[in-house]
Structure formats: structure tokens, C-alpha cells
Scaffold this active site. Sequence first.
Site, PDB file in Angstrom:
ATOM      1  N   GLU A   1      10.050  -0.877   6.708  1.00 32.20           N
ATOM      2  CA  GLU A   1       9.526   0.383   6.168  1.00 32.20           C
ATOM      3  C   GLU A   1       9.526   0.199   4.659  1.00 32.20           C
ATOM      4  OE1 GLU A   1       9.087   3.392   4.398  1.00 32.20           O
ATOM      5  OE2 GLU A   1      10.997   4.208   5.119  1.00 32.20           O
TER       6      GLU A   1
ATOM      7  N   CYS B   1       9.705   7.264  -0.499  1.00 31.71           N
ATOM      8  CA  CYS B   1       8.529   6.408  -0.309  1.00 31.71           C
ATOM      9  C   CYS B   1       7.329   7.206   0.199  1.00 31.71           C
ATOM     10  CB  CYS B   1       8.857   5.249   0.625  1.00 31.71           C
ATOM     11  SG  CYS B   1       9.665   5.824   2.104  1.00 31.71           S
TER      12      CYS B   1
END
Length: 525
Positions: A296, A330
Site C-alpha cells: 500500500e 496517503c
Amino acid sequence: MATCWGLRSCCGARRRALWPAARHLRPRAGRSEPGGARTRSYGLSSELLRTDSFVGGRWLPAAAAFPVHDPASGAALGMVADCGVPEARAAVRAAHEAFCSWRGVSVKERSVLLRKWHDLMIQNKEDLAQIITAESGKPLKEAHGEILYSAHFLEWFSEEARRIYGDIIYTSAKDRRSLVLKQPMGVAAIITPWNFPSAMITRKVGAALAAGCTVVVKPAEDTPFSALALAQLANQAGIPPGVYNVIPCSRSKAKEVGEALCTDPLVSKISFTGSTATGKILLQHAAKSVKRVSMELGGLAPFIVFDSANVDQAVAGAMASKFRNTGQTCVCSNRFLVQKGIHDLFVKKFAEAMQKNLHVGNGFEERTTQGPLINEKAVEKVERHVSDAVSKGATVVTGGKRHQYGRNFFEPTLLSNVTRDMLCSQEETFGPLAPVLKFDTEEEAIAIANAADVGLAGYFYSQDPAQIWRVAEQLEVGMVGVNEGIISSVECPFGGVKQSGLGREGSKYGIEEYLEVKYVCYGGL
Ligand code: ADP
């Protein structure tokens, strides 16, 4: 290490020394202090403040220790075991040994243990939230939110543990039955970032343990206390020794420890959340022994406001999506693309909302919505993005410089007249900077949004149903928010496309990342 920092007992006096400068960790008003596990100084559960590594169910000092700092004040919070390659190998061995029995523990029992771990997190949520704020700087209210989010992954995967299904396939061969089994992969190496010190661990570990895997967690060097507090609670919940191991290490050792974990033959799976650059290094390690990976990585989230949008809704979404965790997630919007008809009104209202609602300060202060950035390097990056944009013609609408509150603080900043050649349009800022680009047509917006080699989250605001379908389908990202600025939830798949990563976390898909598919051809019937 052992003499100075080996805080194996829960001695209150020693624990207090951990937080010499964390003046905000005060006892809660009205709390009774019967002299149990709570320290009198800070109202934190002393049991949860750990500095040693946790391997094979035991707290172990390392040969060295590294300091962890409060990003708001810069003061040292404590010294934590600085594990190296030998400790990493020992942790992998412990996890492997535990795997041999954990894989055979019934799904019901695994489920019950994960649920107990969740319950303990909820019981200790105040203390866990304070630990997050102390080590990451995030406002306490957000830290509380993270603890609930984090605990809910354990709850979710405690339920998913009991829904691991295989298949029976009928083929043209009448004397055979073909079976598909789902089996745990083995030991998972879990490397996590500092921006969600708790939730990035449970999102992976919940799935791994539910599937029957065991884990070695290497938390970020900035935020090891949350990972260690989780170990204490896992132990208390009755998770067997060796199933959940934590080996903190300093930044200078992260490279060798990462390599040791990701190349160890006893490790079957690597799960990483962090920068794309580090993800690529870990992928290279994984390639050497063809390990399964979940990655990720970074994003560059576009936030598109079409002329048809409800401008107030769009501003509320922009505030939530951009400024959560001071812009350090993010999935935070990185680029605001605003159609020319609504542009001026959106910029005006966005600036007003920022000036009215964002309060910079220490995360422990009630009013604070914007804490410090994690470190000086992070502040420098935001500063670089602002000065680059201004030098190329951007206008500072509000903010624009370091905040007087302290070294790691930056003013929430809105830039207009931003263009595609500016750094802030091309790189993840990871800070409180909102750059606005103006566009004409839907095609142009999609082209700008998709002109990136990453694709994690994307957001857009529109009241036109046909446009909503078109844009949702065309955005090259793993997650789309339509008229929503906050989209993460444990039930939904989290992950990206392109260089934003591989695999999905949370949701019914998350557990698959830790399961192997085995085909069994059962013949001679
Ligand atoms: P950031 O720059 O925001 O800290 P990173 O991707 O560098 O993001 O860090 C995320 C996690 O990856 C942290 O736990 C960090 O210690 C770890 N890490 C950084 N570099 C390496 C590396 N070369 N090998 C293994 N882990 C690493």
C-alpha cells in the site's frame, strides 16, 4: 540496553521516566487511582508503555536503543529497543514455530481471541489514543478516531475468520472431485508507517491472524509505542506466544532489518504500507525468493470539483480530505482540479473555511485540528512545494510558510493558479498544502487526474448522474469518493492501482492476501 532501558517490569517510577517531556500526558480529572496499573503521573496505563521488543511472547531488550521524539516539542519520549538482524531472525523463528500450531487452531478460537484483543483495545482506548498523539503529534480527537478504526479491523477480521470458504468443482471426469482449499500462507513480515501507528498494524495483522498466519511487525521508527502497546494487549487477550511479534528499530537499521525479514526463507508473505520508493526496494527483496506481497504505497489523489457540484459540500469534503492528520495520509487530496465556472467561488469558500476551522497547535490541546508534521524533513518538503509553485506563478491565497508554533509546524496553505509543471502537481506533498488547478472540460480534468504513475484514491463532486458514472469509471485509482471526502472503512477494500500498490486491505478481500489457494484432485471415485 538491558540496564538502562530494559523496562520489563511495570514499575511506575521507571515508566514515568519514559515521558519526561510529555507534559500533556496528565492524569484525567476525577479518575480514581487505587494504585493499580495506572501511573499517577500521566494517567496512562503503565502496562501499555513498553520499550522492549516483543518476541515469542516475551519482552526482550536489544543490544542498543534509539530515541523516539514528540514531534510537537522535539522532546525525547523514551528509548526503545533498536533491533537488528539477529533479533529479526529470532522473531521470524518464533513466528514460524508459532505458525505450526496457530494454523491448526480452530477458526472459532482464532475469532474469539481477535475479538478479545479488540475488546481490550476499546477498554484502553483513552491511553492508546494518548500514545498515538504523543508519538505522532496527531490531534487527540483524531487519535481517538484511529483507535476505534484500528480496533474495528480486529473485530471485522474476527468475524471474517469464520468465513473462509473453499470450493468443490465438478469436471468432465466423473470419477473425480476437484477441491479448492484455502490455507494460511505462513509467517508474514509486516512493515508499517508512522501516520496511522495503530490502524496500519491491525488492518494487516487482523487479516493475517484470522487466516491462520503469524506475524513479525516492524513498526515505523517514529511511532513504535503504539505497536508495543498492541503487543501488551494481544498478550493479555491470550494470543499465543510467537503469533504477534514486534521488533522496533531505528531508521539506520530499517534497511538491514527490512532485508532480513523480506529475504528470510521462513517468511512467506510481506505486507508493507509506506512510500513507493521503499515499496520498490521490498519488492526486489521479495523477488529473490518469490514471496507473496501486499503493498500500500503513495498516492497523488485528485479532488475534482465540477461546475454542477454543490460548492458547500465540496468545500466540506475538501477540508476533511485534505487536512485530516495535517495532510499526512496517503489518501489525502493532493491536487484540487476545479472547473472554471465554479472555480472562484470554491477558492473563496475553501479559504474562508480553512481560516475559520483550522487551528494549529499541540495535538493534546482541545482546539487543535492541525498538529505538527512528523519531522523537519516533512516540513522542508511542504516548504519546497510552496516555493517551487510560487516561483512558477502560483498565488498564495492563505498560509504559505512555516508556522510560528514550532519547528515542525506549517501553516495550512491554499494556492491558486497552480499548473501541471509544478512539484505539488507531480509529487505527494504529505502536508497541509492545497494547490488548486483550473480546468475547462470533463475530458481535461480526467486527463490531468490520470496523468500520474500512481493511483490510490480520487474524489470528485458533481450533481450530474451521468457524469458521476463516467468519471467514477474513468479515474485510474483504487478508491473513488463521489461527493465524499472521507471514504475509508473496515468493510470496504483499501488499495491502489499503478504504482500505488498491490492487493487490498480490509473488507472481505483483505483476508485473501494471507491465504493460499490449493487445488486437490480427488480421484478414483
Ligand atoms: P517515510 O519516508 O514516510 O517514513 P517509508 O516508506 O520510508 O516512509 O517508511 C515506511 C516504513 O518503511 C517504516 O517502517 C520504515 O522504517 C520502513 N523502511 C524505510 N526504508 C526501509 C528499507 N530500506 N527497508 C525496509 N523498511 C524500510
